[in-house]
Design an enzyme around this catalytic site. Structure first.
Site, short mmCIF file in Angstrom:
data_model
loop_
_atom_site.label_atom_id
_atom_site.label_comp_id
_atom_site.label_asym_id
_atom_site.label_seq_id
_atom_site.Cartn_x
_atom_site.Cartn_y
_atom_site.Cartn_z
N CYS A 422 0.81 -1.22 0.00
CA CYS A 422 0.00 0.00 0.00
C CYS A 422 0.84 1.27 0.00
O CYS A 422 0.52 2.25 -0.68
CB CYS A 422 -0.95 -0.01 1.20
SG CYS A 422 -0.12 -0.15 2.81
N HIS A 466 -2.07 0.71 7.05
CA HIS A 466 -2.41 0.95 5.65
C HIS A 466 -2.01 2.38 5.29
O HIS A 466 -1.79 3.22 6.18
CB HIS A 466 -3.90 0.73 5.44
CG HIS A 466 -4.31 0.63 4.00
ND1 HIS A 466 -3.75 -0.25 3.12
CD2 HIS A 466 -5.25 1.33 3.27
CE1 HIS A 466 -4.30 -0.12 1.94
NE2 HIS A 466 -5.21 0.84 1.99
N ASP A 482 -8.00 5.35 -2.60
CA ASP A 482 -7.12 4.27 -2.19
C ASP A 482 -6.61 3.55 -3.43
O ASP A 482 -7.29 2.69 -3.99
CB ASP A 482 -7.85 3.29 -1.29
CG ASP A 482 -6.91 2.27 -0.65
OD1 ASP A 482 -5.74 2.22 -1.06
OD2 ASP A 482 -7.34 1.53 0.26
#
Length: 665
Positions: A422, A466, A482
């Protein structure tokens, strides 16, 4: 009559404690050391084992004490050893290590009951140090068992000091259990009503404590293997329904500065945050946050305001909730958040410049790609869509074991390795956004969480860490994006464990049977309840107890009254429990016998002093009458054994009375 008593005196006057008492004392001390094993110096345990072995050998054969100069030298060496291990003598770890070392050294010279009391005192302080350092629920039975043994050992040493042989071990344990049970009500009163100071009642803050995985910097290109952690990051209890899974983004540090390789927080706060209009449902919840290395309170996106019970926490221009310093202890706070919102104000010029900055000499291919995609787009929203399509169809792969990247980390990711987690994709996406003229920054925090049905809370682990992006769109404000969701959509719904390679699988991946998972969740819920209700019992919760008792005003005065009243009731209960002992209990038959013994000695020596025990009194008289010394000491020891030992039979009392009557002075 005198000769048999004298013979018994010679046999009953040991030079040292009985062997079984020594074994009990050694077990108590070793148990206290083991409870501190996790935070004392590595050499402490071998030192203690050596000292215990030395003292255990002395039970069977008398050993010579080391020379005084040698012992002083060892003290100096051990002190230097603690200094070398911790670079200080202050703090819980260094202090516990020094106490262990000095108590182990004391074991080599224990001879009398007074020496053992020093060792027991050190063991009690070590038990306190262990309680201050670690308060996990599984340690509670260990602490209770150690305290029980220490109380039993105190009874044993006290009996020897009074001149009587110690009772059997089971009798000692029963006496210790009764004493602890009698003290428990007072402990509850003190726990509930002693006014609390700010912070945790049980813990000492330590700067070197292991902390959360989030920080003020992120350099994804420097990581070749992301190791997960089962450690909890926080627990969240919602007032009502949980937000949908796709909205469980837990906001932490926001990263603005980028040098081409590393993202960093920007601490100055010259601009106010744009005002927000919350358009979706609001969620009220309570967070219990574990210790961390940053000063940001983790919150569900986006919090309405800072927690009202924490006046020093403020909201920044990028919607962080920041405290003056990192929380080194567990902290709880209440918040209200709404994931859906619109901005009512334009973006400040200073903030726009900051979130468009890029180093001109780094990642040139990425900057060119961002400008190219922007030229092909009709507006900011279309540009965002093109970048996401590039990541979706560009052959990128999500992995927790990516290749290391060079100093042009974004170029290396987008055009060479095409793999990462991520942090890699959030970094690349924000870089492309800024290259195309769209203000953007990286947000770090946590994603998701596991529901615990036993505790009624959402558990967020460190492995749920994250990173995502926020971009500014005129008319809407900061919009959540995202990029990992387009590269690996399953990351939003799967446990991070499932994405680890088999060779590095986690323990959680092995806990597949449902009954094991259920048992683990039940244990986690019990431990959470212990941490919240006992370890986290602070002044606010204390006032809640006062309110439930009906004292809605003058809480401090109520605390004082309840503390005084509870203590008085406890003293009254103890006095009542002792009342029958002064009214004809069988052992009170010894009073007249001892007074007759003292009357016989009045013409021989001065009366017994208030601080003198029976044996000490007999020894003093024996020094003035050597011819009676053995008989007097034997009689006194026999009296102490019957009076303070296990329950004496009537026949034993009669024999003692007859021995005193036949004593000739």
């Amino acid at each position: 009559m005198n000769a048999p008593i004298g013979e018994r005196a010679a046999a009953a006057a040991p030079a040292a404690l009985p062997a079984r008492t020594v074994w009990l004392l050694l077990a108590c001390f070793l148990g206290a050391v083991l409870l501190n094993l996790h935070h004392t110096a590595l050499w402490c345990l071998p030192l203690v084992l050596g000292a215990v072995a030395w003292r255990a050998r002395a039970v069977r054969s008398r050993l010579r004490l080391p020379a005084r100069s040698l012992r002083i030298g060892v003290v100096a060496v051990l002190t230097v050893g603690v200094l070398l291990s911790f670079r200080t003598l202050k703090g819980l770890e260094a202090g516990a290590s020094l106490l262990v070392a000095m108590a182990a050294l004391k074991l080599t010279e224990t001879q009398r009951a007074r020496d053992w009391l020093i060792v027991l005192g050190a063991a009690l302080f070590l038990l306190l140090a262990a309680c201050l350092d670690a308060q996990a629920l599984w340690r509670l039975p260990l602490y209770a068992a150690e305290l029980w043994l220490l109380c039993a050992a105190l009874y044993a040493v006290g009996a020897v000091g009074a001149g009587a042989p110690p009772p059997p071990t089971l009798a000692l344990l029963r006496s210790a259990a009764r004493s602890l049970a009698a003290a428990l009500p007072l402990a509850v009163v003190l726990f509930l009503f002693v006014p609390r100071l700010p912070g945790s009642f049980w813990a000492l803050p330590r700067a070197e404590q292991a902390l959360t995985g989030l920080g003020n910097e992120m350099s994804p290109g420097s990581i070749s293997q992301l190791t997960e952690s089962d450690e909890p990051a926080m627990r969240v209890r919602f007032d009502g329904a949980l937000p949908p899974t796709a909205q469980r983004y837990w906001r932490g540090p926001v990263l603005h500065g980028f040098d081409g390789y590393t993202w960093r927080r920007r601490h100055p706060d010259p601009a106010p945050a744009p005002r927000l209009q919350f358009t979706g449902p609001a969620y009220g919840y309570e967070v219990t946050l574990e210790p961390n290395s940053h000063e940001v309170l983790i919150a569900l996106e986006l919090p309405h305001r800072p927690p009202p019970q924490m006046p020093l926490v403020s909201a920044t221009y990028d919607y962080e909730l920041t405290a003056p310093r990192p929380y080194r202890q567990r902290v709880s706070y209440r918040l209200e958040s709404s994931p859906e919102h619109l901005s009512l104000d334009p973006l400040d010029a200073w903030a726009r410049r900051m979130d468009l900055q890029l180093p001109a000499d780094r990642n040139p291919r990425s900057l060119e790609l961002g400008r190219s995609l922007r030229a092909q787009s009709d507006g900011d929203a279309a540009f965002i869509g093109r970048v996401l399509d590039f990541l979706r169809h560009g052959g990128f792969r999500y992995t927790l074991t990516p290749s290391l990247l060079n100093l042009d980390s974004v170029d290396d990711l987008l055009f060479n390795t095409r793999e990462g987690f991520c942090g890699h994709y959030a970094s690349a996406f924000v870089t492309l956004m800024r290259a195309g003229g769209v203000p953007a920054h990286v947000v770090t925090g946590y994603l998701g969480g596991v529901w615990n049905p036993y505790g009624g809370y959402l558990l967020i682990r460190q492995s749920d860490a994250h990173a995502w992006a926020e971009v500014w769109l005129d008319g809407r404000g900061w919009v959540h994006v995202d990029p990992t969701a387009v590269v690996a959509p399953e990351r939003l719904t799967r446990e991070l464990d499932d994405m680890l390679p088999a060779a590095g699988g986690s323990a959680r991946g092995l806990r597949s049977p449902p009954w094991i998972s259920s048992a683990l969740q039940a244990w986690q819920a019990a431990n959470a309840w212990w941490q919240d209700q006992f370890i986290g019992f602070n002044f606010v919760r204390q006032l809640g107890v006062i309110d439930r008792l009906g004292f809605h005003e003058h809480q401090l005065r109520a605390l004082t009254l309840l503390l005084a009243g509870g203590g008085a009731l406890w003293l009254a209960a103890i006095a009542w429990s002792l009342r029958p002992r002064s009214r004809g209990r069988p052992e009170d038959a010894f009073g007249p016998i001892w007074r007759a013994f003292e009357r016989k000695l009045r013409r021989t020596a001065a009366p017994r002093l208030a601080h003198e025990g029976p044996v000490a009194f007999a020894e003093r008289v024996g020094r003035t009458r050597p011819d009676l010394a053995a008989a007097l000491v034997a009689l006194a020891r026999h009296y102490a054994q019957l009076r303070y030992g296990p329950h004496a039979s009537q026949a034993q009392i009669d024999r003692l009375r007859r021995a005193v009557r036949l004593l000739r002075v």
